[in-house]
Design a protein around this motif. Structure first.
Motif, mmCIF file in Angstrom:
data_model
loop_
_atom_site.group_PDB
_atom_site.id
_atom_site.type_symbol
_atom_site.label_atom_id
_atom_site.label_comp_id
_atom_site.label_asym_id
_atom_site.label_seq_id
_atom_site.Cartn_x
_atom_site.Cartn_y
_atom_site.Cartn_z
ATOM 1 N N GLU A 11 14.188 -2.827 4.079
ATOM 2 C CA GLU A 11 13.884 -2.743 1.337
ATOM 3 C C GLU A 11 12.836 -2.836 1.516
ATOM 4 O OE1 GLU A 11 15.656 -2.112 -0.259
ATOM 5 O OE2 GLU A 11 17.628 -0.269 1.416
ATOM 6 N N LYS A 12 11.918 -4.266 2.698
ATOM 7 C CA LYS A 12 10.505 -5.070 2.305
ATOM 8 C C LYS A 12 9.861 -4.739 3.494
ATOM 9 C CE LYS A 12 12.605 -8.643 -0.473
ATOM 10 N NZ LYS A 12 13.170 -10.033 -0.615
ATOM 11 N N TYR A 23 8.645 9.983 4.993
ATOM 12 C CA TYR A 23 7.604 9.395 5.442
ATOM 13 C C TYR A 23 8.099 8.758 7.271
ATOM 14 C CZ TYR A 23 5.395 8.670 0.769
ATOM 15 O OH TYR A 23 4.696 8.459 -0.460
ATOM 16 N N PHE A 24 8.840 8.432 7.185
ATOM 17 C CA PHE A 24 9.681 8.319 8.650
ATOM 18 C C PHE A 24 8.851 9.546 9.351
ATOM 19 C CE2 PHE A 24 12.567 7.551 12.354
ATOM 20 C CZ PHE A 24 12.210 6.567 12.278
ATOM 21 N N GLY A 47 0.839 -1.242 0.174
ATOM 22 C CA GLY A 47 -0.050 0.076 -0.244
ATOM 23 C C GLY A 47 0.812 1.173 0.318
ATOM 24 N N HIS A 48 1.550 1.553 0.184
ATOM 25 C CA HIS A 48 3.769 2.134 0.391
ATOM 26 C C HIS A 48 2.955 2.667 -1.387
ATOM 27 C CE1 HIS A 48 4.366 1.935 4.883
ATOM 28 N NE2 HIS A 48 4.289 0.586 4.313
ATOM 29 N N VAL A 49 3.478 3.762 -1.234
ATOM 30 C CA VAL A 49 4.163 4.823 -2.602
ATOM 31 C C VAL A 49 5.241 5.711 -2.547
ATOM 32 C CG1 VAL A 49 2.934 7.420 -3.709
ATOM 33 C CG2 VAL A 49 1.198 5.454 -2.839
ATOM 34 N N GLU A 50 5.445 5.271 -3.321
ATOM 35 C CA GLU A 50 6.942 5.040 -3.821
ATOM 36 C C GLU A 50 8.039 5.755 -2.262
ATOM 37 O OE1 GLU A 50 8.132 8.027 -7.107
ATOM 38 O OE2 GLU A 50 5.947 8.579 -7.333
ATOM 39 N N ILE A 51 7.928 4.418 -1.316
ATOM 40 C CA ILE A 51 8.184 4.353 -0.332
ATOM 41 C C ILE A 51 9.937 4.709 -0.576
ATOM 42 C CG2 ILE A 51 8.523 1.487 -0.449
ATOM 43 C CD1 ILE A 51 8.378 2.270 3.010
ATOM 44 N N HIS A 52 10.346 3.967 -1.793
ATOM 45 C CA HIS A 52 12.078 4.032 -1.483
ATOM 46 C C HIS A 52 12.584 4.879 -1.829
ATOM 47 C CE1 HIS A 52 12.280 -0.469 -1.000
ATOM 48 N NE2 HIS A 52 11.352 -0.527 -2.189
ATOM 49 N N LYS A 53 11.404 6.039 -2.459
ATOM 50 C CA LYS A 53 11.969 7.654 -2.832
ATOM 51 C C LYS A 53 12.163 8.635 -1.966
ATOM 52 C CE LYS A 53 11.225 11.145 -6.510
ATOM 53 N NZ LYS A 53 9.708 11.036 -7.731
#
Length: 306
Positions: free
Chosen positions: A86-87, A25-26, A14-20
C-alpha cells in the motif's frame, strides 16, 4: 519517523499510478527478473562446465554476469515488494545499504570492463607474452580488486551519509541512488568532494584506461593482417557494445539525479527503468550471440533439448 521503533522511513514517489497498475507492474518486472536470472546463469554455468571456456576472457565475462545478477538482486526484490504494498517506503538504513550495494556493484562493473579491456590488449598487442602476463594469479588479483576496491570507496561515503540529518523524507525515484543526498538538511562539502574522488576512481580513470587500450588495439589492427583484424573484431566488438551500453546506463543515472525536477514523472520512471530492466538483459544477449565459443555451446544446449 516511526516513533515506536525510532526509525526514519523514506517514501518512494517515483511510481506512476501504482495503485491502478500494480499487478501489471509486478508481472512485467517479475518476468524480467526471471529472464535476467536465467540468461545470466546459463552463460555462467556454460563457462564453468566447459574447459575450453576456462580462459581469462571468459572468466571475466562470467564475473561480469555474476555482478549483473548481484546488481539486479539489489533492486528487484524491493521493487516487487513495493508493487504489492500500500505504501512504497524504506527505512533510511535500508536505503543507505541499497545505495551502497548499488554503486559498489556499478563500480565493480566498470573495473571488470577495464580488466577485460586489458586482457584483449595483451592478447592482440602482445600475443607471445599473453600466457605469462595473464596467469591465474593475475586474474585472481583483478577479480578481487574489482569487487573489493569499490566497496572500500563507497563504505566511506555511506558512513559519512549515515550521520547526516534529514529534512525531507520523499524520493522522486523507485529505488535509492544519489538522489537521497537531496534529503539532507545541509549539503556536506566533505561528502561532495569524497563523491567526486570516488566517481573518478571508479568511473573516470577506468573509462580513460579502457579508451587507451582500445585505441592501442585499433592502431595495431590497422597495421596488421586480416587475421588479426578478424580476431579483434570477434572478441572486442561484444566488449565495446557492452561498454557503450554501460556508458548510457551511467548517463541515465546522472541525468535522472541531476535534472529530476525538470522531467515529468512518467518520463523519469521510464528512464529509471532503463537502468534496471534493459542493461541486465543486454550483457548475456550480446555475449551469447557475439562470442563464437559461447554461442556454439548455447546452440548445442538448446538443440539437444529440442
Amino acid at each position: 519517523m516511526d516513533e515506536e521503533s525510532n526509525e526514519t522511513y523514506i517514501t518512494f514517489d517515483g511510481h506512476v499510478e501504482i495503485h491502478k497498475y500494480r499487478r501489471l507492474y509486478f508481472m512485467i518486472v517479475f518476468i524480467f527478473y526471471i529472464l535476467i536470472i536465467c540468461s545470466n546463469s546459463i552463460i555462467v554455468c556454460l563457462i564453468r562446465i566447459h574447459r575450453n571456456l576456462h580462459e581469462p576472457m571468459y572468466v571475466f565475462i562470467a564475473a561480469l554476469l555474476i555482478n549483473t545478477l548481484l546488481l539486479s538482486s539489489v533492486i528487484y526484490p524491493k521493487l516487487l515488494i513495493d508493487f504489492l504494498s500500500e505504501k512504497q517506503v524504506i527505512s533510511f538504513s535500508a536505503c543507505l545499504l541499497q545505495y551502497f550495494l548499488y554503486y559498489t556493484l556499478i563500480g565493480s562493473e566498470f573495473l571488470l570492463l577495464s580488466a577485460m579491456a586489458y586482457d584483449r590488449y595483451v592478447s592482440i598487442c602482445k600475443p607471445l607474452q599473453y600466457p605469462t602476463i595473464m596467469k591465474k594469479t593475475t586474474i585472481t588479483v583483478f577479480l578481487a580488486f574489482s569487487w573489493l576496491f569499490p566497496g572500500c570507496q563507497l563504505a566511506g561515503l555511506a558512513t559519512m551519509s549515515a550521520n547526516q540529518k534529514l529534512c525531507d523524507f520523499t524520493l522522486k525515484i523507485i529505488y535509492c541512488n544519489n538522489s537521497f543526498y537531496k534529503l539532507f538538511c545541509v549539503s556536506s562539502r566533505a561528502i561532495s568532494i569524497y563523491g567526486v574522488v570516488t566517481f573518478l576512481n571508479l568511473g573516470g580513470l577506468p573509462a580513460l584506461f579502457i579508451l587507451f587500450t582500445y585505441t592501442r588495439i585499433l592502431i595495431i589492427c590497422y597495421q596488421s593482417c586480416g587475421e588479426v583484424r578478424k580476431k579483434a573484431a570477434q572478441t572486442c566488438l561484444p566488449h565495446l557494445l557492452v561498454l557503450i551500453n554501460y556508458f548510457f546506463l551511467i548517463s541515465f543515472d546522472v541525468i535522472t539525479v541531476r535534472l529530476e525536477s525538470d522531467f515529468p514523472k512518467n518520463i523519469r520512471l521510464i528512464m529509471t527503468l532503463q537502468l534496471v530492466l534493459y542493461n541486465p538483459l543486454f550483457n548475456p544477449i550480446i555475449y551469447g550471440l557475439k562470442m563464437k565459443e559461447i554461442s556454439k555451446h548455447l546452440k548445442r544446449l538448446f538443440c539437444s533439448h529440442s
